[in-house]
Design a protein around this motif. Structure first.
Motif, PDB file in Angstrom:
ATOM      1  N   ALA A  73    -133.352 111.444  79.637  1.00  0.00           N
ATOM      2  CA  ALA A  73    -132.323 110.445  79.329  1.00  0.00           C
ATOM      3  C   ALA A  73    -132.980 109.172  78.817  1.00  0.00           C
ATOM      4  O   ALA A  73    -133.934 108.671  79.411  1.00  0.00           O
ATOM      5  CB  ALA A  73    -131.511 110.138  80.573  1.00  0.00           C
ATOM      6  N   ALA A  74    -132.461 108.672  77.699  1.00  0.00           N
ATOM      7  CA  ALA A  74    -133.036 107.472  77.091  1.00  0.00           C
ATOM      8  C   ALA A  74    -131.991 106.364  77.045  1.00  0.00           C
ATOM      9  O   ALA A  74    -130.859 106.583  76.624  1.00  0.00           O
ATOM     10  CB  ALA A  74    -133.518 107.792  75.681  1.00  0.00           C
ATOM     11  N   ASP A  75    -132.356 105.179  77.498  1.00  0.00           N
ATOM     12  CA  ASP A  75    -131.501 104.003  77.347  1.00  0.00           C
ATOM     13  C   ASP A  75    -131.799 103.429  75.963  1.00  0.00           C
ATOM     14  O   ASP A  75    -132.826 102.778  75.762  1.00  0.00           O
ATOM     15  CB  ASP A  75    -131.814 102.988  78.444  1.00  0.00           C
ATOM     16  N   THR A  76    -130.899 103.719  75.027  1.00  0.00           N
ATOM     17  CA  THR A  76    -131.187 103.368  73.633  1.00  0.00           C
ATOM     18  C   THR A  76    -131.198 101.855  73.420  1.00  0.00           C
ATOM     19  O   THR A  76    -131.889 101.365  72.539  1.00  0.00           O
ATOM     20  CB  THR A  76    -130.130 104.005  72.697  1.00  0.00           C
ATOM     21  N   GLU A  77    -130.429 101.119  74.220  1.00  0.00           N
ATOM     22  CA  GLU A  77    -130.400  99.657  74.052  1.00  0.00           C
ATOM     23  C   GLU A  77    -131.688  99.013  74.549  1.00  0.00           C
ATOM     24  O   GLU A  77    -132.277  98.171  73.879  1.00  0.00           O
ATOM     25  CB  GLU A  77    -129.198  99.064  74.787  1.00  0.00           C
ATOM     26  N   LYS A  78    -132.114  99.435  75.734  1.00  0.00           N
ATOM     27  CA  LYS A  78    -133.338  98.846  76.299  1.00  0.00           C
ATOM     28  C   LYS A  78    -134.605  99.466  75.714  1.00  0.00           C
ATOM     29  O   LYS A  78    -135.699  98.930  75.899  1.00  0.00           O
ATOM     30  CB  LYS A  78    -133.354  99.027  77.825  1.00  0.00           C
ATOM     31  N   PHE A  83    -135.195 108.705  82.663  1.00  0.00           N
ATOM     32  CA  PHE A  83    -136.012 109.705  83.348  1.00  0.00           C
ATOM     33  C   PHE A  83    -136.270 110.875  82.408  1.00  0.00           C
ATOM     34  O   PHE A  83    -135.468 111.172  81.528  1.00  0.00           O
ATOM     35  CB  PHE A  83    -135.372 110.201  84.657  1.00  0.00           C
ATOM     36  N   ALA A  84    -137.425 111.452  82.571  1.00  0.00           N
ATOM     37  CA  ALA A  84    -137.788 112.670  81.824  1.00  0.00           C
ATOM     38  C   ALA A  84    -138.620 113.501  82.790  1.00  0.00           C
ATOM     39  O   ALA A  84    -139.804 113.225  83.003  1.00  0.00           O
ATOM     40  CB  ALA A  84    -138.579 112.321  80.572  1.00  0.00           C
ATOM     41  N   ASN A  85    -137.972 114.487  83.394  1.00  0.00           N
ATOM     42  CA  ASN A  85    -138.612 115.244  84.469  1.00  0.00           C
ATOM     43  C   ASN A  85    -139.930 115.886  84.055  1.00  0.00           C
ATOM     44  O   ASN A  85    -140.903 115.824  84.797  1.00  0.00           O
ATOM     45  CB  ASN A  85    -137.663 116.338  84.988  1.00  0.00           C
ATOM     46  N   SER A 108    -136.892 102.542  68.035  1.00  0.00           N
ATOM     47  CA  SER A 108    -135.686 103.158  68.603  1.00  0.00           C
ATOM     48  C   SER A 108    -136.094 104.381  69.403  1.00  0.00           C
ATOM     49  O   SER A 108    -137.105 105.023  69.106  1.00  0.00           O
ATOM     50  CB  SER A 108    -134.740 103.617  67.493  1.00  0.00           C
ATOM     51  N   ILE A 109    -135.274 104.709  70.387  1.00  0.00           N
ATOM     52  CA  ILE A 109    -135.579 105.872  71.214  1.00  0.00           C
ATOM     53  C   ILE A 109    -134.281 106.592  71.544  1.00  0.00           C
ATOM     54  O   ILE A 109    -133.238 105.956  71.698  1.00  0.00           O
ATOM     55  CB  ILE A 109    -136.359 105.439  72.476  1.00  0.00           C
ATOM     56  N   ASP A 110    -134.352 107.932  71.582  1.00  0.00           N
ATOM     57  CA  ASP A 110    -133.170 108.692  71.988  1.00  0.00           C
ATOM     58  C   ASP A 110    -133.618 110.056  72.500  1.00  0.00           C
ATOM     59  O   ASP A 110    -134.769 110.450  72.317  1.00  0.00           O
ATOM     60  CB  ASP A 110    -132.181 108.847  70.819  1.00  0.00           C
ATOM     61  N   ASN A 111    -132.696 110.745  73.107  1.00  0.00           N
ATOM     62  CA  ASN A 111    -132.952 112.093  73.627  1.00  0.00           C
ATOM     63  C   ASN A 111    -133.288 113.057  72.478  1.00  0.00           C
ATOM     64  O   ASN A 111    -132.721 112.955  71.383  1.00  0.00           O
ATOM     65  CB  ASN A 111    -131.700 112.550  74.392  1.00  0.00           C
ATOM     66  N   ILE A 146    -122.732 114.314  67.109  1.00  0.00           N
ATOM     67  CA  ILE A 146    -122.636 113.143  66.228  1.00  0.00           C
ATOM     68  C   ILE A 146    -121.162 112.965  65.859  1.00  0.00           C
ATOM     69  O   ILE A 146    -120.544 113.898  65.339  1.00  0.00           O
ATOM     70  CB  ILE A 146    -123.423 113.354  64.916  1.00  0.00           C
ATOM     71  N   VAL A 147    -120.628 111.815  66.149  1.00  0.00           N
ATOM     72  CA  VAL A 147    -119.237 111.525  65.797  1.00  0.00           C
ATOM     73  C   VAL A 147    -119.221 110.291  64.885  1.00  0.00           C
ATOM     74  O   VAL A 147    -119.768 109.246  65.250  1.00  0.00           O
ATOM     75  CB  VAL A 147    -118.381 111.261  67.062  1.00  0.00           C
ATOM     76  N   GLY A 148    -118.635 110.440  63.710  1.00  0.00           N
ATOM     77  CA  GLY A 148    -118.575 109.317  62.778  1.00  0.00           C
ATOM     78  C   GLY A 148    -119.949 108.786  62.411  1.00  0.00           C
ATOM     79  O   GLY A 148    -120.126 107.590  62.178  1.00  0.00           O
ATOM     80  N   GLY A 149    -120.937 109.678  62.363  1.00  0.00           N
ATOM     81  CA  GLY A 149    -122.287 109.273  61.980  1.00  0.00           C
ATOM     82  C   GLY A 149    -123.094 108.654  63.103  1.00  0.00           C
ATOM     83  O   GLY A 149    -124.231 108.236  62.896  1.00  0.00           O
ATOM     84  N   ARG A 150    -122.527 108.578  64.304  1.00  0.00           N
ATOM     85  CA  ARG A 150    -123.234 107.991  65.442  1.00  0.00           C
ATOM     86  C   ARG A 150    -123.494 109.043  66.518  1.00  0.00           C
ATOM     87  O   ARG A 150    -122.620 109.876  66.800  1.00  0.00           O
ATOM     88  CB  ARG A 150    -122.417 106.850  66.091  1.00  0.00           C
ATOM     89  N   ILE A 151    -124.665 108.967  67.124  1.00  0.00           N
ATOM     90  CA  ILE A 151    -124.992 109.868  68.228  1.00  0.00           C
ATOM     91  C   ILE A 151    -124.125 109.519  69.435  1.00  0.00           C
ATOM     92  O   ILE A 151    -124.003 108.350  69.791  1.00  0.00           O
ATOM     93  CB  ILE A 151    -126.482 109.725  68.612  1.00  0.00           C
ATOM     94  N   VAL A 152    -123.532 110.551  70.036  1.00  0.00           N
ATOM     95  CA  VAL A 152    -122.764 110.345  71.269  1.00  0.00           C
ATOM     96  C   VAL A 152    -123.705 110.597  72.443  1.00  0.00           C
ATOM     97  O   VAL A 152    -124.009 111.736  72.786  1.00  0.00           O
ATOM     98  CB  VAL A 152    -121.546 111.302  71.337  1.00  0.00           C
ATOM     99  N   GLY A 153    -124.192 109.514  73.014  1.00  0.00           N
ATOM    100  CA  GLY A 153    -125.162 109.633  74.105  1.00  0.00           C
ATOM    101  C   GLY A 153    -124.533 109.470  75.475  1.00  0.00           C
ATOM    102  O   GLY A 153    -125.103 109.870  76.486  1.00  0.00           O
TER     103      GLY A 153
END
Ligand SMILES: [Zn+2]
Length: 319
Positions: A73-78, A83-85, A108-111, A146-153
């Motif tokens: 799980a990535a906090d994209t804002e921060k 956590f990444a087991n 930037s960071i994401d899952n 992806i909804v409307g070009g944005r990742i649904v996290g």
């Protein structure tokens, strides 16, 4: 301008220099060295970013951003891994740490599964589309929406865990501790489980013959090839597999109504054999039968999806 994509895995860190069309121009990798302090791993990552940029004949000044696709799980804002087991990471400040080494470049960071879905939208089967779901049918089932070009996290950064949708109430035990998760029925592991059972129960089946009765040798490909050859036992397994997959896809279509649902991962190598069966079953169960629904297709991207998607995190909003 160019973008850097980092595919952070439990075994390797892969880094690529990517153009705005999502083409990898140069890439390299180093072992992750899981178990070391995160500062060391991220220093290696930053060094590899610099090396890839230099080896490609470019300079850091030409790099628009760095994107990192990570398990967990990535906090994209921060810019943090929550956590990444499989990395043993909790609350790791990836952005801050990388910027210590790379300067004030946007990070930037994401899952990783979300990032792979983004790659599908930029350079894969859903090029130019903005509502896309990727299902990766491997050891488990990964998913990106992806909804409307944005990742649904999701609000808590743990959304789009499609593999752990519970699709069979009180069904097969999952590695996550619940029962009946989608991936228990639709992963390569599910095909292997059913194939092994066939080796025990049906000595006459093509699966049994293909592995010489040794159930340890059963792979998803063995089961799929036996089904393709018309073996009745293998066909039964394949039809059960397809039905579970199709019912999950029907639910996803009913919830999200995407333009494209792309199938990736090892099982997707079955190609049209899989697609034709899934499409036919989806067709029968879709809610809005008279209205067009998502195109179901196979992802043309392989392992490079991780790098491409991560790189495009920095280009979101422009694509
Ligand atoms: Zn589960």
């Amino acid at each position: 301008m160019y973008y850097i994509g980092v595919d952070l895995g439990g075994t390797n860190i892969a880094v690529g220099l990517v153009d705005k069309e999502g083409q990898i121009l140069h890439q390299d990798s180093v072992p992750t060295g899981v178990g070391r302090p995160y500062e060391m791993i991220l220093k290696d990552m930053a060094d590899l970013v610099k090396k890839v940029v230099a080896d490609s004949g470019h300079t850091m000044a030409e790099i628009e951003s760095v994107g990192v696709g990570s398990p967990g799980a990535a906090d994209t804002e921060k810019g943090e891994i929550v956590f990444a087991n499989n990395l043993y990471w909790h609350f790791v400040p990836v952005r801050a740490e990388l910027q210590k080494h790379l300067g004030a470049i946007p990070v930037s960071i994401d899952n990783d599964a979300n990032v792979a879905a983004l790659a599908e939208m930029v350079a894969g089967s859903a090029k130019g589309r903005r509502d896309v779901i990727l299902l990766t049918l491997g050891t488990g089932v990964g998913g990106g929406v992806i909804v409307g070009g944005r990742i649904v996290g999701g609000h808590h950064h743990v959304g789009a865990e499609i593999g752990h949708m519970i699709t069979v109430t009180d069904g097969e035990m999952c590695t996550c501790g619940n029962r009946g998760c989608f991936e228990r029925y639709t992963s390569a592991t599910a095909l292997i489980r059913m194939g092994r059972q066939a080796v025990v129960d049906n000595p006459g089946s093509a699966i049994h013959v293909a592995v010489g009765g040794d159930m340890e040798k059963v792979t998803a490909k063995v089961v799929l090839d036996a089904a393709k050859s018309g073996d009745i036992i293998a066909m039964e397994i394949f039809e059960r597999y397809v039905h579970h997959l199709a019912m999950g896809i029907v639910s996803l279509i009913n919830i999200f109504d995407p333009e494209v649902i792309a199938l990736g991962g090892g099982v997707s190598k079955a190609g049209d054999f899989l697609l034709d069966a899934v499409r036919a079953d989806v067709e029968k169960h879709i809610f809005y039968k008279d209205i067009p629904h998502a195109e179901i297709t196979i992802s043309p991207l392989g392992n490079e999806a991780g790098i491409i998607g991560a790189a495009m995190l920095g280009a979101m909003g422009q694509i």
